[in-house]
Scaffold this motif. Structure first.
Motif, PDB file in Angstrom:
ATOM      1  N   HIS A 155       0.834  -1.204   0.000  1.00 40.78           N
ATOM      2  CA  HIS A 155       0.000   0.000   0.000  1.00 40.78           C
ATOM      3  C   HIS A 155       0.875   1.263   0.000  1.00 40.78           C
ATOM      4  N   SER A 156       1.959   1.218   0.762  1.00 40.50           N
ATOM      5  CA  SER A 156       2.801   2.412   0.916  1.00 40.50           C
ATOM      6  C   SER A 156       3.458   2.829  -0.391  1.00 40.50           C
ATOM      7  N   ILE A 157       3.706   1.836  -1.251  1.00 39.11           N
ATOM      8  CA  ILE A 157       4.398   2.106  -2.521  1.00 39.11           C
ATOM      9  C   ILE A 157       3.419   2.305  -3.671  1.00 39.11           C
ATOM     10  N   THR A 158       2.325   1.534  -3.663  1.00 34.73           N
ATOM     11  CA  THR A 158       1.475   1.526  -4.860  1.00 34.73           C
ATOM     12  C   THR A 158       0.180   2.322  -4.748  1.00 34.73           C
ATOM     13  N   SER A 159      -0.304   2.593  -3.536  1.00 30.61           N
ATOM     14  CA  SER A 159      -1.625   3.219  -3.432  1.00 30.61           C
ATOM     15  C   SER A 159      -1.591   4.690  -3.845  1.00 30.61           C
ATOM     16  N   PRO A 160      -2.527   5.078  -4.734  1.00 30.42           N
ATOM     17  CA  PRO A 160      -2.597   6.488  -5.133  1.00 30.42           C
ATOM     18  C   PRO A 160      -3.105   7.372  -3.991  1.00 30.42           C
ATOM     19  N   GLU A 161      -3.652   6.746  -2.939  1.00 30.19           N
ATOM     20  CA  GLU A 161      -4.192   7.535  -1.832  1.00 30.19           C
ATOM     21  C   GLU A 161      -3.116   8.023  -0.872  1.00 30.19           C
ATOM     22  N   VAL A 162      -1.932   7.425  -0.951  1.00 27.32           N
ATOM     23  CA  VAL A 162      -0.876   7.829  -0.020  1.00 27.32           C
ATOM     24  C   VAL A 162      -0.172   9.077  -0.543  1.00 27.32           C
TER      25      VAL A 162
END
Ligand code: FE2
Length: 304
Positions: free
Chosen positions: A222-229
């Motif tokens: 999630h930390s690398i791929t999520s556009p929400e981060v």
């Protein structure tokens, strides 16, 4: 048999009841379910580490020769770790008040939880466990530049205790130590626990070096791929004023260029501390833990 399962370990309860913080690792107490939890946690991370972890972490995992199928013995880990950077994993019975925790780092000792989460609830983590500490933190301690950051941070904790103990007014002293503690905790959180780093300075490729991410199956990706981060270059003035919550995936992460850069920022942190710039950081986190406060106010600075 509950073995050494997080929140259900009689051995740990007893140590806590006797006020014993630094303990040994009673290896024979690990149950089959404890080893099975380690095996599953390790197995499902391997592919994600290859994809998302900082190369220094992957080298570290290699150097430690961890057995993927058994909870590690701290003595074995230290046999491989100490010759590289002088760091050692040191077994503890639970929460270590922050000054003592940081002062251990200064002495190249890493307070390490010996319990492991319940095999039936791999994603539920009420408190740090040995997988977070040994598989998430310790591989980074094999790297000299990273190890030097931790030691330097431990030195800043000492400067902080010295700074606040010099404040005469009792109320002011408490207000300032709360603020400084917040700043230090935030720095630690956004670097050591949740830090991202460019593969090379200037590169677009981002990898994970923060241990909270390296030990989380869901959040590392999630930390690398999520556009929400939201991911921004590491900035000290931002980090020390940035509130965080621990009970969900981080919505905001900071990207460093190198461990040398992080080391330099720890130097700056200490300068700002001495100049009083950390005495009034922005509010946020409710109530600093009493034990953390006391650990700074009563720190014994006469010892080496
Ligand atoms: Fe941690």
């Amino acid at each position: 048999m509950s073995g050494l399962t997080t929140t259900r370990a009689p051995f740990i309860e007893e140590a806590q009841a006797h006020g014993e913080l630094y303990i040994h690792q009673p290896y024979e107490l690990y149950s089959d379910a404890n080893h099975e939890a380690w095996r599953q946690l390790y197995h499902r991370m391997e592919d994600r580490w290859q994809r998302y972890a900082n190369p220094r972490f992957l080298e570290g995992i290699g150097s430690l020769c961890l057995d993927p199928t058994r909870v590690p013995r701290l003595d074995d880990v230290n046999k491989f770790l100490s010759p590289l950077t002088g760091f050692k994993a040191k077994a503890v019975s639970g929460y270590v008040p922050s000054f003592m925790f940081f002062d251990c780092l200064r002495n190249r000792e890493f307070p390490t939880t010996i319990t492991i989460r319940d095999a039936g609830m791999l994603d539920y983590l009420p408190e740090p466990d040995i997988f977070h500490d040994i598989a998430g933190h310790v591989p980074m301690h094999t790297d000299k530049a990273f190890a030097d950051v931790l030691v330097r941070f431990g030195e800043v904790a000492r400067s902080a205790a010295d700074h606040v103990q010099g404040i005469k007014d009792q109320h002011q002293r408490v207000v300032k130590v709360e603020s400084i503690l917040k700043a230090m905790a935030r720095f630690f959180w956004f670097t050591i626990e949740f830090g991202l780093m460019r593969e090379k300075p200037g590169s677009k490729n981002i990898k994970v070096y923060g241990s909270g991410l390296l030990s989380s199956y869901g959040e590392i990706e999630h930390s690398i791929t999520s556009p929400e981060v939201q991911r921004f270059p590491l900035q000290l003035e931002w980090v020390i004023n940035q509130y965080f919550e621990i009970d969900h995936y981080q919505p905001l992460l900071f990207i460093a260029d190198s461990f040398e850069e992080v080391f330099e920022l720890v130097n700056t942190l200490e300068r700002w501390l001495r100049e009083g710039k950390l005495d009034n950081v922005s509010g946020g986190e409710p109530g600093i833990n009493e034990a953390d406060l006391a650990s700074f106010l009563n720190a014994d600075l006469s010892t080496k």
